[in-house]
Motif scaffolding. Structure first.
Motif, short mmCIF file in Angstrom:
data_model
loop_
_atom_site.label_atom_id
_atom_site.label_comp_id
_atom_site.label_asym_id
_atom_site.label_seq_id
_atom_site.Cartn_x
_atom_site.Cartn_y
_atom_site.Cartn_z
N ALA A 365 0.87 -1.17 0.00
CA ALA A 365 0.00 0.00 0.00
C ALA A 365 0.90 1.22 0.00
O ALA A 365 2.11 1.11 0.26
CB ALA A 365 -0.93 0.00 1.21
N VAL A 366 0.33 2.40 -0.27
CA VAL A 366 1.12 3.62 -0.20
C VAL A 366 1.25 4.07 1.24
O VAL A 366 2.33 4.23 1.78
CB VAL A 366 0.50 4.73 -1.07
N VAL A 367 0.09 4.23 1.89
CA VAL A 367 0.03 4.61 3.30
C VAL A 367 -0.57 3.45 4.08
O VAL A 367 -1.61 2.90 3.68
CB VAL A 367 -0.79 5.90 3.50
N ILE A 368 0.06 3.07 5.15
CA ILE A 368 -0.41 1.94 5.95
C ILE A 368 -1.81 2.23 6.48
O ILE A 368 -2.07 3.27 7.08
CB ILE A 368 0.56 1.67 7.12
N GLY A 369 -2.74 1.31 6.22
CA GLY A 369 -4.12 1.46 6.69
C GLY A 369 -5.02 2.26 5.79
O GLY A 369 -6.21 2.40 6.07
N ASP A 370 -4.49 2.82 4.70
CA ASP A 370 -5.28 3.62 3.77
C ASP A 370 -5.75 2.73 2.62
O ASP A 370 -4.95 2.29 1.78
CB ASP A 370 -4.44 4.78 3.23
N ASN A 371 -7.07 2.46 2.58
CA ASN A 371 -7.64 1.58 1.55
C ASN A 371 -8.34 2.35 0.45
O ASN A 371 -9.10 1.78 -0.34
CB ASN A 371 -8.63 0.60 2.19
N ARG A 372 -8.12 3.67 0.37
CA ARG A 372 -8.87 4.49 -0.60
C ARG A 372 -8.31 4.39 -2.01
O ARG A 372 -8.96 4.78 -2.97
CB ARG A 372 -8.85 5.96 -0.15
N GLY A 373 -7.07 3.90 -2.14
CA GLY A 373 -6.44 3.85 -3.45
C GLY A 373 -6.55 2.50 -4.11
O GLY A 373 -6.83 1.48 -3.47
N GLU A 374 -6.33 2.48 -5.41
CA GLU A 374 -6.35 1.24 -6.18
C GLU A 374 -5.02 1.11 -6.93
O GLU A 374 -4.61 2.03 -7.64
CB GLU A 374 -7.50 1.25 -7.18
N MET A 375 -4.34 -0.02 -6.74
CA MET A 375 -3.06 -0.22 -7.38
C MET A 375 -3.27 -0.66 -8.82
O MET A 375 -4.08 -1.53 -9.11
CB MET A 375 -2.23 -1.26 -6.64
N THR A 376 -2.53 -0.06 -9.73
CA THR A 376 -2.54 -0.44 -11.14
C THR A 376 -1.12 -0.79 -11.55
O THR A 376 -0.16 -0.44 -10.86
CB THR A 376 -3.06 0.71 -12.02
N LEU A 377 -0.98 -1.49 -12.65
CA LEU A 377 0.34 -1.85 -13.14
C LEU A 377 1.00 -0.67 -13.85
O LEU A 377 0.34 0.10 -14.56
CB LEU A 377 0.26 -3.04 -14.10
N ASP A 378 2.28 -0.53 -13.64
CA ASP A 378 3.06 0.46 -14.35
C ASP A 378 2.98 0.18 -15.86
O ASP A 378 3.08 -0.97 -16.29
CB ASP A 378 4.52 0.41 -13.88
#
Length: 593
Positions: A365-378
């Motif tokens: 994750a980017v920030v620990i405990g922050d689930n607001r983002g969605e990871m995409t592939l570079d």
């Protein structure tokens, strides 16, 4: 709705400078005991051929450890008698048979029966299942006394139609004068047409939650019966110590379908493929990563200027947002960053924040405990994948599977066990009264390794792979709404990599104090990996010149076994291993470390 948590990894428990295990030739005292009558062992029948059946069978351990007397193990022989063995005076000893399991002659004739199981739930109680449908609750008395007589206080077919089942987990708890034992039983059913349409599978793993209670600790009765379905086999299933919650690690969610006390609201459709379902809400940002950077993309309101953006960044924290407006990203970063190498750019309503990693470790994750983002592939990674797959794909889906094309297998003959785990592999905490998943963690790339009990009053801990390491994750009994229900308690360096190299592995276990982890082969080898320990005289690495003050040792024990190993139990001091006809005890504490 389930509260989602990331797996929080304690950095202080990771060792980025770990230099590998050093093979030790120190011998470990090993004792053996020939069993007069072999251990009862049941194999799969021709009708038990699915991945679900194989998974449940593979989880069975024919050796039972008494957690309250850790020099003692138990097994059930081919005459259905419970036997006790213990280590004393530097040798393995065996007592007379303790208890005869009832009706063995008839129960052995039950079709598709499974292995018998013994589990201890308290200092004076145990549960035995005969694999043919019967559950026995036993008052063992004080097991530390050799003269104690075991007495069956409850014996019944607890499932409909006397269905054979495996005993997965048990827990004892008490509220006032009420004594309760929760039993988790598992088996596999073939789906009917309605179930096949809903769950998209030919087989289901069934978890039966059986609650037995007593007001006087003498007369016991069935209090409650609950049932759950899982479209994929589970890796882990256990109760918390209160017996109110079920904790499951599996490749798909499990759901309640029956409760004898409270009606279950059954959902029409279960999430059979996370990639085919719409997200619960739109992500507030997207992000991708490579070995050097983490890139986060935000969409800001129209009219926002560069001068409206602020950023405060340290090596492990970020505060990034719009002045007098929305905070875009704030909190503890998943990894350490190079502040000088990090920056952000803005183009119209799009802002991209680039964080320069200090190491090439993959972020969860980017920030620990922050689930607001969605990871995409570079994009570069996506292009590389497409190039690699270009020669392996076709515009038609296996147009001619019988055509000779030099492929080593027919893709249409693959089974469930041949597939890589779904992205839905997760850790769930399920409330037994509301039937709802209260806490959920998507384990993603954290591959399942094994489970082992670390504390007598806690559920078993899970070992999950993180990069090359093995992380011990301890589910908690008491959980607050805003806190994660699982804690990272220990790390076995490079164990994920080590276990992947053991093609003949049968069991993996670790000591309750996490001082060592062991891998047991199918036949005769036990590989022991110890935590790094300080050495009296510091050494220097000949390649790097770095001073080494601690060494992690690897030891190999070769048994004289000729039959397959079917059970293992470990304590801080001993490793007990058994085949069908011989029991071994390896002393690990006496070794010079």
């Amino acid at each position: 709705m389930a509260e989602k948590f990331d797996l929080q990894i304690k950095r202080e428990l990771l060792d980025s400078s770990f230099d590998g295990y050093k093979l030790s030739l120190d011998s470990l005292p090993t004792y053996s005991l020939q069993l007069g009558i072999g251990i009862e062992k049941v194999d799969l029948t021709d009708g038990q051929y699915s991945y679900h059946h194989a998974k449940i069978l593979g989880q069975h351990n024919h050796l039972a450890l008494d957690p309250w007397n850790q020099q003692t193990v138990y097994y059930i022989d081919q005459l259905w008698r419970i036997n006790k063995a213990f280590i004393a005076d530097m040798q393995l000893n065996q007592t007379e048979s303790i208890l005869q399991i009832p009706d063995s002659t008839n129960q052995k004739l039950v079709p598709e029966r499974v292995n018998l199981c013994l589990q201890f739930v308290s200092m004076e109680m145990a549960v035995v299942t005969d694999g043919a449908g019967k559950l026995h609750l036993i008052n063992t008395g004080n097991r530390g006394e050799s003269s104690t007589k075991w007495t069956i206080v409850y014996s019944h077919d607890v499932l409909d139609d006397s269905k054979p089942f495996s005993l997965t987990y048990t827990v004892y708890h008490r509220e006032g004068e009420t004594h309760s034992v929760e039993c988790l039983c598992s088996y596999v059913v073939e789906t009917n047409e309605e179930q096949k349409e809903k769950y998209k599978t030919s087989f289901l793993t069934v978890l039966e939650w059986i609650s037995i209670s007593s007001e006087d600790n003498k007369a016991w009765s069935l209090k409650r019966h609950r049932r759950l379905y899982g479209r994929k086999p589970f890796d882990y299933a256990a109760f918390d110590q209160s017996g109110d919650c079920l904790i499951v690690a599996a490749e798909s969610e499990v759901e309640f379908v029956y409760d004898s006390v409270k009606p279950v609201v059954v959902t029409e459709n279960i999430n059979v493929n996370a990639s085919n379902t719409a997200p619960e809400s739109c992500p507030e940002y997207t992000w991708n990563q490579n070995a050097e950077d983490v890139n986060i993309q935000f969409t800001v309101p129209e009219g926002t200027k560069k001068s409206d953006i602020y950023m405060t960044l340290t090596h492990n924290k970020v505060n990034f947002g719009i002045k007098n407006g929305k905070v875009l990203l704030e909190g503890m970063l998943h990894g350490f960053v190079d502040v000088d190498g990090s920056t952000w750019i803005m183009e119209k309503q799009m802002i991209e924040l680039t964080l320069s990693k200090q190491s090439g470790e993959s972020w969860q994750a980017v920030v620990i405990g922050d689930n607001r983002g969605e990871m995409t592939l570079d994009p570069a990674v996506v292009e590389e994948i497409h190039q690699r797959l270009a020669g392996l794909t076709s515009y038609e889906m296996n147009p001619d599977p019988e055509k000779t094309n030099n492929q080593p297998f027919n893709a249409q003959q693959l089974e469930e066990c041949d597939a890589y785990p779904d992205d839905g592999f997760g850790l769930l905490r399920i409330d037994g009264n509301s039937h709802k998943i209260t806490h959920k963690t998507n384990l993603g790339s954290h591959q399942w390794l094994f489970q082992s009990r670390l504390e007598i009053d806690q559920p078993p801990a899970l070992c999950l792979r993180h990069d090359v390491d093995g992380l011990m994750i301890q589910p908690q009994n008491t959980v607050k709404e805003s806190e994660t229900p699982w804690q990272h308690t220990a790390t076995f360096n490079a164990f994920g990599y080590v276990q992947a190299s053991k093609q003949q592995r049968r069991f993996s276990v670790c000591a309750p104090d996490s001082s060592y982890v062991a891998i047991c082969d199918c036949v005769r080898h036990i590989y022991i990996y110890r935590q790094p320990t300080a050495i009296l005289s510091p050494l220097r690495n000949r390649k790097t010149g770095q001073e080494v003050g601690a060494v992690a040792k690897q030891q190999l024990v070769s048994l004289d076994a000729v039959n397959n190993i079917i059970g293992i139990q470990v304590t801080n001091d001993y490793i007990f291993v058994t085949t069908e006809n011989k029991l071994y005890c390896i002393t690990v504490k006496s070794a010079v470390v």
